[in-house]
Design a protein around this motif. Sequence first.
Motif, PDB file in Angstrom:
ATOM      1  N   VAL A   9     -28.608  45.418  17.968  1.00  0.00           N
ATOM      2  CA  VAL A   9     -27.202  45.853  17.946  1.00  0.00           C
ATOM      3  C   VAL A   9     -26.710  46.241  19.343  1.00  0.00           C
ATOM      4  CG1 VAL A   9     -27.271  46.552  15.505  1.00  0.00           C
ATOM      5  CG2 VAL A   9     -27.663  48.264  17.303  1.00  0.00           C
ATOM      6  N   ASP A  10     -27.597  46.792  20.167  1.00  0.00           N
ATOM      7  CA  ASP A  10     -27.168  47.185  21.517  1.00  0.00           C
ATOM      8  C   ASP A  10     -26.809  45.977  22.381  1.00  0.00           C
ATOM      9  OD1 ASP A  10     -27.373  49.840  20.959  1.00  0.00           O
ATOM     10  OD2 ASP A  10     -29.350  50.092  21.859  1.00  0.00           O
ATOM     11  N   SER A  11     -27.308  44.812  22.020  1.00  0.00           N
ATOM     12  CA  SER A  11     -27.030  43.612  22.820  1.00  0.00           C
ATOM     13  C   SER A  11     -25.818  42.847  22.298  1.00  0.00           C
ATOM     14  CB  SER A  11     -28.252  42.689  22.786  1.00  0.00           C
ATOM     15  OG  SER A  11     -28.444  42.195  21.464  1.00  0.00           O
ATOM     16  N   LEU A  12     -25.122  43.383  21.313  1.00  0.00           N
ATOM     17  CA  LEU A  12     -24.076  42.596  20.650  1.00  0.00           C
ATOM     18  C   LEU A  12     -22.663  43.164  20.792  1.00  0.00           C
ATOM     19  CD1 LEU A  12     -25.967  41.616  17.380  1.00  0.00           C
ATOM     20  CD2 LEU A  12     -25.112  40.026  19.105  1.00  0.00           C
ATOM     21  N   GLY A  13     -22.476  44.149  21.645  1.00  0.00           N
ATOM     22  CA  GLY A  13     -21.123  44.664  21.877  1.00  0.00           C
ATOM     23  C   GLY A  13     -20.483  45.196  20.609  1.00  0.00           C
ATOM     24  N   ASP A  14     -19.203  44.872  20.423  1.00  0.00           N
ATOM     25  CA  ASP A  14     -18.476  45.391  19.256  1.00  0.00           C
ATOM     26  C   ASP A  14     -19.017  44.838  17.940  1.00  0.00           C
ATOM     27  OD1 ASP A  14     -16.961  46.868  20.938  1.00  0.00           O
ATOM     28  OD2 ASP A  14     -15.091  45.775  20.632  1.00  0.00           O
ATOM     29  N   LEU A  15     -19.576  43.638  17.968  1.00  0.00           N
ATOM     30  CA  LEU A  15     -20.204  43.114  16.743  1.00  0.00           C
ATOM     31  C   LEU A  15     -21.378  44.020  16.353  1.00  0.00           C
ATOM     32  CD1 LEU A  15     -20.490  40.892  14.560  1.00  0.00           C
ATOM     33  CD2 LEU A  15     -21.943  39.638  16.175  1.00  0.00           C
ATOM     34  N   GLY A  16     -22.139  44.454  17.356  1.00  0.00           N
ATOM     35  CA  GLY A  16     -23.240  45.384  17.094  1.00  0.00           C
ATOM     36  C   GLY A  16     -22.735  46.722  16.570  1.00  0.00           C
ATOM     37  N   ARG A  17     -21.608  47.177  17.102  1.00  0.00           N
ATOM     38  CA  ARG A  17     -21.027  48.431  16.610  1.00  0.00           C
ATOM     39  C   ARG A  17     -20.609  48.309  15.142  1.00  0.00           C
ATOM     40  NH1 ARG A  17     -16.123  50.417  16.867  1.00  0.00           N
ATOM     41  NH2 ARG A  17     -15.390  48.924  18.409  1.00  0.00           N
ATOM     42  N   HIS A  18     -20.051  47.154  14.781  1.00  0.00           N
ATOM     43  CA  HIS A  18     -19.684  46.946  13.371  1.00  0.00           C
ATOM     44  C   HIS A  18     -20.926  46.956  12.477  1.00  0.00           C
ATOM     45  CE1 HIS A  18     -15.628  44.837  14.502  1.00  0.00           C
ATOM     46  NE2 HIS A  18     -15.591  46.149  14.659  1.00  0.00           N
ATOM     47  N   ILE A  19     -22.022  46.394  12.971  1.00  0.00           N
ATOM     48  CA  ILE A  19     -23.274  46.412  12.193  1.00  0.00           C
ATOM     49  C   ILE A  19     -23.711  47.857  11.977  1.00  0.00           C
ATOM     50  CG2 ILE A  19     -25.712  45.759  12.217  1.00  0.00           C
ATOM     51  CD1 ILE A  19     -24.864  43.223  13.779  1.00  0.00           C
ATOM     52  N   VAL A  20     -23.660  48.659  13.036  1.00  0.00           N
ATOM     53  CA  VAL A  20     -24.050  50.069  12.922  1.00  0.00           C
ATOM     54  C   VAL A  20     -23.125  50.802  11.955  1.00  0.00           C
ATOM     55  CG1 VAL A  20     -24.211  52.279  14.145  1.00  0.00           C
ATOM     56  CG2 VAL A  20     -25.095  50.181  15.221  1.00  0.00           C
ATOM     57  N   GLU A  21     -21.819  50.674  12.189  1.00  0.00           N
ATOM     58  CA  GLU A  21     -20.860  51.488  11.433  1.00  0.00           C
ATOM     59  C   GLU A  21     -20.697  51.030   9.988  1.00  0.00           C
ATOM     60  OE1 GLU A  21     -18.090  53.002  15.172  1.00  0.00           O
ATOM     61  OE2 GLU A  21     -17.261  51.559  13.741  1.00  0.00           O
ATOM     62  N   TYR A  22     -20.515  49.728   9.808  1.00  0.00           N
ATOM     63  CA  TYR A  22     -20.257  49.246   8.450  1.00  0.00           C
ATOM     64  C   TYR A  22     -21.571  48.967   7.697  1.00  0.00           C
ATOM     65  CZ  TYR A  22     -19.572  45.663   4.907  1.00  0.00           C
ATOM     66  OH  TYR A  22     -19.663  44.916   3.761  1.00  0.00           O
ATOM     67  N   ALA A  23     -22.432  48.083   8.248  1.00  0.00           N
ATOM     68  CA  ALA A  23     -23.632  47.692   7.488  1.00  0.00           C
ATOM     69  C   ALA A  23     -24.549  48.901   7.281  1.00  0.00           C
ATOM     70  CB  ALA A  23     -24.372  46.559   8.201  1.00  0.00           C
ATOM     71  N   PHE A  24     -24.752  49.700   8.334  1.00  0.00           N
ATOM     72  CA  PHE A  24     -25.679  50.833   8.182  1.00  0.00           C
ATOM     73  C   PHE A  24     -24.963  52.127   7.811  1.00  0.00           C
ATOM     74  CE2 PHE A  24     -28.267  47.651  10.102  1.00  0.00           C
ATOM     75  CZ  PHE A  24     -29.450  47.800   9.401  1.00  0.00           C
ATOM     76  N   GLY A  25     -23.852  52.434   8.484  1.00  0.00           N
ATOM     77  CA  GLY A  25     -23.148  53.682   8.193  1.00  0.00           C
ATOM     78  C   GLY A  25     -22.463  53.690   6.833  1.00  0.00           C
ATOM     79  N   ASP A  26     -21.863  52.566   6.461  1.00  0.00           N
ATOM     80  CA  ASP A  26     -21.136  52.507   5.182  1.00  0.00           C
ATOM     81  C   ASP A  26     -22.025  52.052   4.023  1.00  0.00           C
ATOM     82  OD1 ASP A  26     -18.757  53.219   6.430  1.00  0.00           O
ATOM     83  OD2 ASP A  26     -17.946  51.183   6.510  1.00  0.00           O
ATOM     84  N   VAL A  27     -22.828  51.005   4.247  1.00  0.00           N
ATOM     85  CA  VAL A  27     -23.548  50.389   3.125  1.00  0.00           C
ATOM     86  C   VAL A  27     -24.958  50.975   2.947  1.00  0.00           C
ATOM     87  CG1 VAL A  27     -24.445  48.232   2.166  1.00  0.00           C
ATOM     88  CG2 VAL A  27     -22.207  48.252   3.291  1.00  0.00           C
TER      89      VAL A  27
END
Lengths: 127, 127, 127, 127, 127, 127
Positions: free
Chosen positions: A30-48
Motif C-alpha cells: 500500500v505504501d508504494s501505491l499512492g492514493d490507491l494504497g490509501r483507499h486500500i487502507v481506508e476502505y478495504a481495511f478500515g471499513d471492511v
Amino acid sequence: MRTATPTHDRYARGRDKLAQVDGSAGEAVVDSLGDLGRHIVEYAFGDVYARPGLSLRNRELAAVAMLAAKGGCEPQLDVHLHAARNVGLTVEELREVLIQVAPYAGFPAAINAMRRLQALEAEEAAL
Amino acid sequence: MRTATPTHDRYARGRDKLAQVDGSAGEAVVDSLGDLGRHIVEYAFGDVYARPGLSLRNRELAAVAMLAAKGGCEPQLDVHLHAARNVGLTVEELREVLIQVAPYAGFPAAINAMRRLQALEAEEAAL
Amino acid sequence: MRTATPTHDRYARGRDKLAQVDGSAGEAVVDSLGDLGRHIVEYAFGDVYARPGLSLRNRELAAVAMLAAKGGCEPQLDVHLHAARNVGLTVEELREVLIQVAPYAGFPAAINAMRRLQALEAEEAAL
Amino acid sequence: MRTATPTHDRYARGRDKLAQVDGSAGEAVVDSLGDLGRHIVEYAFGDVYARPGLSLRNRELAAVAMLAAKGGCEPQLDVHLHAARNVGLTVEELREVLIQVAPYAGFPAAINAMRRLQALEAEEAAL
Amino acid sequence: MRTATPTHDRYARGRDKLAQVDGSAGEAVVDSLGDLGRHIVEYAFGDVYARPGLSLRNRELAAVAMLAAKGGCEPQLDVHLHAARNVGLTVEELREVLIQVAPYAGFPAAINAMRRLQALEAEEAAL
Amino acid sequence: MRTATPTHDRYARGRDKLAQVDGSAGEAVVDSLGDLGRHIVEYAFGDVYARPGLSLRNRELAAVAMLAAKGGCEPQLDVHLHAARNVGLTVEELREVLIQVAPYAGFPAAINAMRRLQALEAEEAAL
C-alpha cells in the motif's frame, strides 16, 4: 435514518488492521501505491476488514478463494496466502480451499493458485 | 508523511456526487443495499468520483467501458448509461464506446451492452 | 439499405491510425502476429479507431480502463498506456482512471494496472 | 511483403457465411445492431469464418466451448448452439463439449450452458 | 506410491454429501443434468466436499465468495446461499462475505450477489 | 435408473488417457500437485477425456479455445497446445483457432495465446 460514519480515525484503524492481517508485506504494497494504497487502507481495511461480523480467519479464507477463482491475481494471492497464515489458517486448510476452487472455477485457476501455495510452503520450510 | 484523510463529511460528499452522477436511480440502488450501499456512497462516490483529476464525463465513459467489457453487469450498466447521459455523453458517443468494446473484449460483451443502450434509447424516445 | 463498406484502403487506413495511436510499439506487435496482426490493423484500427464519433483521447481512456478491469492483459496495457500518452492523456489522468478501476473491478485489477503505469513513469523519467 | 486484403466484397462474403452458419437467427441479430452488426458481418464472418484453414464444424465447436467457458453470453450461446447444429454437430457432441467445459471453467459455467442446450433440445423435439 | 482411490461408493458418498449440504434443491439440479450432474455428485461432492480437512461451513463460505466474485453464476449462488444456511452460516455472516467481495471483485459483483441474499432473506421471512 | 460408475480403475484409466493426450509434460504437472493432481487424473482424464462421444482431436481443439478465451492460463495453454499437436492438430489449425478467439474474447486474449503458439513453433523448429 442514515448518518455519516464517524471516520476521522479511518486511516489509523485500517492501518492497524492491515498490519494485523498482512504484516509488513501488505504495508509495503500500500505504501508504494499512492492514493490507491490509501483507499486500500481506508476502505478495504478500515471499513471492511475492521467490521466485527466475520473473523479475520474467515475473511482470509474468502479472500484466498476469490483471488484463486478470479485468476490473474498472483501478486495479491501471495500477500493473502501469507495473511491467511498470519491469522491462523494452516497450510492444509489452504490446500483444501484451493482443491475446492477447481469445481467452481476449473483446474487452471486451481493449479495456478496451488503453485503459489507451494512457493509459500518452500519459503516456510527454508526459514 | 501520510496523514488520515479528513472524512467527517465523506458520506455527505459521496451522497452529493451520487445524486449529481446517477440521479434518483443510483440513490434507490444504494438505499436498498444497507452497509454495502453506504460503502458505495462513501468510497466509490465520496473518495473516488469526488476527486478532481478527471471529469465526470470521462469517469462515466470509463465506467461504461469497464462494465461492458466485464460482462454480467447489466443492472449496473443500465445505471451508468443513464449516468453517462446525465453528465453530458451523447447516445452517439456511448455507441462508439460500445463498438470499441468488441476488439478488446469480444462481440458477445459488446452486443449485450449495446442491447442496454438500445433500451435506453427506446426509453428516451418514449418520454 | 445497408451497403458494403468501401474498404479497398482499409489496411492502409488502419496502418495510419495504428501509427498515430500506438507508434512503433504497436506496429512491432501487429507485424509479429501474421494474419491476426492484419485483423488488428484492418478491423480494430481501420474499422473502429478510424471512426469519427469519439476522440482518440477518449478511445484510449476507454481502452486502458477495459484492459485494467479485465486483468491478465499486461502486455496490451503497456502498449495502450503509451498510446494514451501519445494522444494527449497525462500520467495524472491515467492514474485517476486506474484509481477508478477498483470500485468496478476490485483492487487486484487496479493494483496490477497501476504497476504498469508506474513502470511507464519510470521509463519516462529515465529519458 | 504485406499487402492490403482485397475486401470490396467483404460484406457480401460475410453475409453469405453468416447465413450459412447461423441462418436467420444470426441475420436478425446483426441487422438489429447497426454498425456493430456490420463489423460482425465483415470482420467475424467475412474475415475470420470465411478462412479456409478450419471447418465450420470445428469453428462452431470452438465457439460453443468459448462462449460456455466465458459465461454471461447466453444469447450468443443460443445462436451458436443452433449454428453448431446447422453445420453438422450432433446434440450428443455438443453435450460432450459442455461436459468438458467443467474441468476448464468450473461447473457453474458448464451448468448454465447445458441449460441452453436442453432448451435447444426441447425446441427441436417440439418441431 | 500413488494408488487408485477406492471409489466404488463414490456416487453414494457424493449423493449423501450433496443431500447434507444442498438439500433437495441441489438434488433437483444434479438430477436434471445427466452425466454432468453425475460428475458433480461424484467429483465435486464425493471427491472434494467429502474430504475431511475443511468444515462444510468453511467450504460453503468459500463457495459463496467464489460464485459472487466470478459473477454470472446467479442460479448456483442461490443454491449455495441456501446450502450455506443449511450448514450453519448466518444471514449476517453471509452479508459480511458479500460486503467483502467488493474490494476484491468490485461493487457490481457484490451488488448482484447481495440481491440474491436479499431474495433468500425474503423467502425465509415468508416461511 | 442412475447407478454408480464402476470406477475402481478410474485412476489407471485417467493416467492412460493423460499419457496419450499430454505426454510427459502433463504427467509432470499432475505428479507435482498432490491430491489436486489426482483429481485431474481421475475426473478430468478418467471421467471426461475417456468418454467416447468426442475425438481427442476435438477435445483439444475445445480446450485450447477455452484456455485462450479465458486468459491468464498460459501454463495450461502450453500443455494443451502440445497435447493438441500430439493428437493430430496442425500448427495451421491451431493458428486458425486462435485467430477465431478474437471475435469472441477480444484481441488481447488472442494475442497472448498466439505468443504461446509461436513459442511452440520455435521449439518444434529447434528439434
